[in-house]
Write a protein that holds these residues in place. Sequence first.
Motif, PDB file in Angstrom:
ATOM      1  N   ILE A   1       0.971  -1.164   0.080  1.00  0.00           N
ATOM      2  CA  ILE A   1       0.043   0.021  -0.020  1.00  0.00           C
ATOM      3  C   ILE A   1       0.979   1.166   0.114  1.00  0.00           C
ATOM      4  O   ILE A   1       1.908   1.415   0.616  1.00  0.00           O
ATOM      5  CB  ILE A   1      -0.824   0.111   1.123  1.00  0.00           C
ATOM      6  CG1 ILE A   1      -2.033  -1.089   1.393  1.00  0.00           C
ATOM      7  CG2 ILE A   1      -1.671   1.195   1.458  1.00  0.00           C
ATOM      8  CD1 ILE A   1      -2.627  -1.250   2.461  1.00  0.00           C
ATOM      9  N   THR A   2       0.572   2.155  -0.869  1.00  0.00           N
ATOM     10  CA  THR A   2       1.084   3.546  -0.709  1.00  0.00           C
ATOM     11  C   THR A   2       0.129   4.447  -0.273  1.00  0.00           C
ATOM     12  O   THR A   2      -0.976   4.242  -0.345  1.00  0.00           O
ATOM     13  CB  THR A   2       1.986   4.053  -1.945  1.00  0.00           C
ATOM     14  OG1 THR A   2       0.811   4.176  -3.092  1.00  0.00           O
ATOM     15  CG2 THR A   2       2.954   3.228  -2.479  1.00  0.00           C
ATOM     16  N   ILE A   3       0.310   5.951   0.331  1.00  0.00           N
ATOM     17  CA  ILE A   3      -0.594   6.614   0.503  1.00  0.00           C
ATOM     18  C   ILE A   3       0.095   7.829   0.388  1.00  0.00           C
ATOM     19  O   ILE A   3       1.169   8.289   0.362  1.00  0.00           O
ATOM     20  CB  ILE A   3      -0.879   6.375   2.154  1.00  0.00           C
ATOM     21  CG1 ILE A   3       0.297   7.046   3.127  1.00  0.00           C
ATOM     22  CG2 ILE A   3      -1.455   5.269   2.646  1.00  0.00           C
ATOM     23  CD1 ILE A   3      -0.043   7.792   3.967  1.00  0.00           C
ATOM     24  N   ASP A   4      -1.179   8.964   0.275  1.00  0.00           N
ATOM     25  CA  ASP A   4      -0.472  10.289   0.494  1.00  0.00           C
ATOM     26  C   ASP A   4      -1.483  11.199   1.446  1.00  0.00           C
ATOM     27  O   ASP A   4      -2.558  10.701   1.926  1.00  0.00           O
ATOM     28  CB  ASP A   4      -0.550  11.321  -0.966  1.00  0.00           C
ATOM     29  CG  ASP A   4      -1.996  11.236  -1.421  1.00  0.00           C
ATOM     30  OD1 ASP A   4      -2.758  11.970  -1.045  1.00  0.00           O
ATOM     31  OD2 ASP A   4      -2.587  10.360  -2.329  1.00  0.00           O
ATOM     32  N   THR A   5      -0.970  12.267   1.726  1.00  0.00           N
ATOM     33  CA  THR A   5      -1.387  12.628   3.199  1.00  0.00           C
ATOM     34  C   THR A   5      -2.691  13.324   3.282  1.00  0.00           C
ATOM     35  O   THR A   5      -3.412  13.431   3.740  1.00  0.00           O
ATOM     36  CB  THR A   5      -0.390  13.698   3.912  1.00  0.00           C
ATOM     37  OG1 THR A   5       0.130  14.469   2.934  1.00  0.00           O
ATOM     38  CG2 THR A   5       0.853  12.756   4.281  1.00  0.00           C
ATOM     39  N   GLY A   6      -2.672  14.513   2.013  1.00  0.00           N
ATOM     40  CA  GLY A   6      -3.830  15.322   2.161  1.00  0.00           C
ATOM     41  C   GLY A   6      -3.738  16.366   3.305  1.00  0.00           C
ATOM     42  O   GLY A   6      -4.595  16.618   3.897  1.00  0.00           O
ATOM     43  N   ASN A   7      -2.720  17.287   3.446  1.00  0.00           N
ATOM     44  CA  ASN A   7      -2.456  18.055   4.532  1.00  0.00           C
ATOM     45  C   ASN A   7      -3.340  19.344   4.618  1.00  0.00           C
ATOM     46  O   ASN A   7      -3.409  20.072   3.411  1.00  0.00           O
ATOM     47  CB  ASN A   7      -1.031  18.500   4.611  1.00  0.00           C
ATOM     48  CG  ASN A   7      -0.238  17.318   5.281  1.00  0.00           C
ATOM     49  OD1 ASN A   7       0.463  16.586   4.381  1.00  0.00           O
ATOM     50  ND2 ASN A   7      -0.083  17.213   6.373  1.00  0.00           N
ATOM     51  N   VAL A   8      -3.896  19.579   5.714  1.00  0.00           N
ATOM     52  CA  VAL A   8      -4.609  20.804   5.767  1.00  0.00           C
ATOM     53  C   VAL A   8      -3.738  22.091   6.023  1.00  0.00           C
ATOM     54  O   VAL A   8      -2.892  21.849   6.927  1.00  0.00           O
ATOM     55  CB  VAL A   8      -5.748  20.517   7.051  1.00  0.00           C
ATOM     56  CG1 VAL A   8      -6.204  22.076   7.371  1.00  0.00           C
ATOM     57  CG2 VAL A   8      -7.149  19.802   6.611  1.00  0.00           C
ATOM     58  N   THR A   9      -3.946  22.958   5.218  1.00  0.00           N
ATOM     59  CA  THR A   9      -3.152  24.052   5.290  1.00  0.00           C
ATOM     60  C   THR A   9      -3.362  25.210   5.928  1.00  0.00           C
ATOM     61  O   THR A   9      -2.767  26.133   6.239  1.00  0.00           O
ATOM     62  CB  THR A   9      -2.578  24.550   3.799  1.00  0.00           C
ATOM     63  OG1 THR A   9      -3.786  25.078   3.444  1.00  0.00           O
ATOM     64  CG2 THR A   9      -2.038  23.484   2.931  1.00  0.00           C
TER      65      THR A   9
END
Lengths: 566, 439
Positions: A303-311
């Motif tokens: 599995i790979t993921i990306d974060t989706g960081n709130v800015t």
Amino acid sequence: MSEFLIKNGYVYDPSQGINGERHDIAVKDGKIVESASSGATVIDAKDKAVMAGALEIHAHIAGPKVNVGRWYRPEDKLFHSYKRGESTRIEGGFSIPTVFKTGYEYARMGYTFAMEAAMPPLYARHVHEEIHDTPIIDEAALPVIGNNWFMMEYIKNNEIENNAAYVAWLLRQTKGYGIKIVNPGGTEAWAWGLNCLTIHDPVPYFDITPAEIITGLIQTNEFLGLPHSVHIHQNSLGLPGNYTVTLDTLKLAEGHTAKNRFGRKQVMHSTHLQFHSYGGDNWGNFESKAREVMDYVNRQENITIDTGNVTLDETTTMTADGPFEHHLHGLNHLKWANVDVELETAAGVVPYIYSPNIKVCGIQWAIGLELALFSKDPMRTFITTDHPNAGPFTRYPRIVTWLMSKKARDDQIKAFKYSDKVVDATEVASIDRELTLYEIAAMTRAGPAAALGLSQNYGGLAPGMNADIAIYNFNDETTDPAAIEKAYGNVAFLFKDGKICVRDGVIVDPGMKHTFWVDVKVKENKQVMHDVREKFLKYYSVNEGNYLVPESYAPHQHVIALDATQ
Amino acid sequence: MPKVVTDVTCPFCGTLCDDLEITVSDDNKKILSVKNACAIGAEKFNHTKEPGRVTHPRMRQPDGTFKEISYDEAIDFTARMLVKSRKTLMYGWASTSCQAMSIGHEIAEKVGGIVDNCATVCHGSSLIAIQDVGIPSCTLGEIKNRADRVIFWGCNPAHAHPRHMSRYSIFPRGFFTVKGHKGRKIYCVDCRHTDTARVADTFIQVQQGYDYELLNAFRTAARGGPLPDEIGGVPKEKVYEVVEELKTGRFGVIFFGMGLTHTLGRNHNIDIAISFTRDMNEFTKFNIIAMRGHWNVTGSGQVLSWQYGFPYAVDLSRLDKARYQTGETTSVDLLTRNEVEACFYIATDPGAHFPIAAMISSSKKPTVTIDPHINCTTEISDVHIPVAMVGVETGGCAYRMDNVPIETRKVVDPPEGLLTDEEVLTRILNRVNQLMEEA
Ligand code: SF4
Ligand SMILES: [Zn+2]
């Protein structure tokens, strides 16, 4: 073509295990080479960090919903226009920048590739028109397939080979790169105003579940041997308590192995995980479940993921998750746009303000950072903002700063109106880890390149690879958060295809962008071609003959050709 | 042997039918027959056969007559006019390809033009409303496959979009709408009993200028609120009854046109129609779609938006940033206030559509018009540059009223020597660059 020698820089290249050692990098004819001749232009990179051009794995930067965001929010342009440079076009917009600004901003940060994460097939031509007009950066687009009628019928009947033939046909028609799944089944349900909130909710009429869709598409993806894995935005996005749905979804990858010739190891890329790592059962007891989710991700090699960081910005949310946008509109009552797309998908758009004065926004901010900080494998964890959903991609310098500096995080926590509550609901305040430039390079270069099946030529600095190179005015000694943010946002140099496109944060060359797409050869399949013909005759509102996006829409196309007939 | 070109897109109205079959002579010069198009669509193709097509640029002489000039002369005149003028209105674009628009925008960025399209006198008010309240919408195929409640409000597709009803909105059978017309309830709201009203199951005659009140009553009824006995000439019982029927549908849609956008209330009418649509999503599935007129006016809005962030009235005269302010950067206002120094018209006929005061102002300025045919605007221009007809004699991308992009096709050769919009614009851009370098 010109020749360059980049001297004395600190090189960060996880693809070769180079961690901040001084190396000279030679460039010739658009490629990285072993050594340069005496005629090469010398670039002094003393005290600077040298990395491969970064790859954006998930952003919404081109296409119908992005453009709705642009034009229905004239207010997004206010105060956010650049003075025009010598060789550049007019730039505008903050959370949904115009195509010109999009290309320039990525380049200024050292990015050389970006994946448009959701292309509605019927609107593929529009997506490519925008990609065509976006300068400098290479781009590709993922057609959304997780609510597609053909796919649901094939998978319901267990016809993986037919589904694969259809997907191959669709990629060629839309000049697409891989399989995107958004709220599987839920978006089709939304065409009737309904939704699928767990992976076992049946899709109305089609009599299939999200779990079956995801599994079937993983099988399809590996049957075809695509460079990228399925790329999934899970059910139940953005709702308190959704981390159980997330874990259920991730578990669907168990038992599957990647089959491809690109060195890609994962069978599932789970995107903007921040929106899927929520505990609690309402907004009052809302809390982080980043640890639970990352404990699982760390264990699962496939599995790979990306974060989706709130800015913490005012931004514009947009997703093929139609029911979610309707739900969000119910929460904030800001203007709601929606488009349902026949036989295929939907999309919604709603502005959103992530305010540091709102507890929930603070918790979301913390969750995004926790995902990266809990990660044991930076090569499988990538930094995104799910642009523009959790914030604009132009905030990457700030996110990198938060990840590299505990002080920067603490300052932000202190600035929250409800700091105590944010700290109570998360673990971010107790994490000491500070990511290194090597880890950042893994999360933004080598990692995403491998996950996209591009690691042979991109995301690294080995001789033979494409000369996409970013040089920054910082190194591992740099600790001042403001200095990190400034350096990461304004490359000293950006080489794209061996040409200098940015110098000291200023665009000096429009580059020669490429559009990447995947062309898979499959066995002739009469059944699928018959189904295509029939659906166009009966249900589509355009003729089959007008569905194809011609190659002329893909400038300097980079076609990845595959043979799946064996 | 004559040959048949299939999957041809009709470059006439926003319905953008893409199933036309055109038979052309074997030398590619003549259209012999047009299949599947409605009368107005067919007329557009058959137009190519008519004699008297202008094939050379023309320049107006002091005595008012026109003299033929070469493309080079026409392009040089245009480029000089654009470079000299500090603020040029660059209006039209609704009947050309997106590729041509893109080149036009590059020129505008160079010379400081104001790029505006027909929305400015058409669905601009809809765009303003959407900027205020958003819009829940869908593609036309969704209507065909799912809709069982269809409202035509202030629009008359029977005349303006003739094949709309048979392709998408009333008659077709779709996946979930196997009964076709029989499975749908059709409503028409208008102040006149139009030909569209004739096909509707229910016609609601609203008093002229009372659309806002009636839509407001629909919203109130949907929420179960009280109504006065009569709203805009419609009895309250009728309103309750219709709203109840809409709620019991599975999938509803409102199509609206100039009867809402250009009557009393304008953008507020659209605003409340959208708000009603949004409210209805609490009860069932509901969408709303603007009946865009010109075949590619939607495309102009799209290209402007991805390049500058605004759908029409884009002022690039500052050269370093784009501005947009309805009433300020909109064509009619710019002209009536005498704020531009030159006019550049392409692929539309403002002379036939703009208020007289605006055109009087326009006629006093240096003007170039690019259009395949002689029209009201060419006759008040200093230079008329004829071009190939986009969608007939050359191709390019267009956007349907639901924003779906469809390629238009070249089916016949243009008359000998005639350039396309893209070619003319590229040459103007090159000449502008030359002149600016020289300066
Ligand atoms: S309805 Fe419009 S697009 Fe269709 S054939 Fe008639 S004029 Fe052409
Ligand atoms: Zn996304």
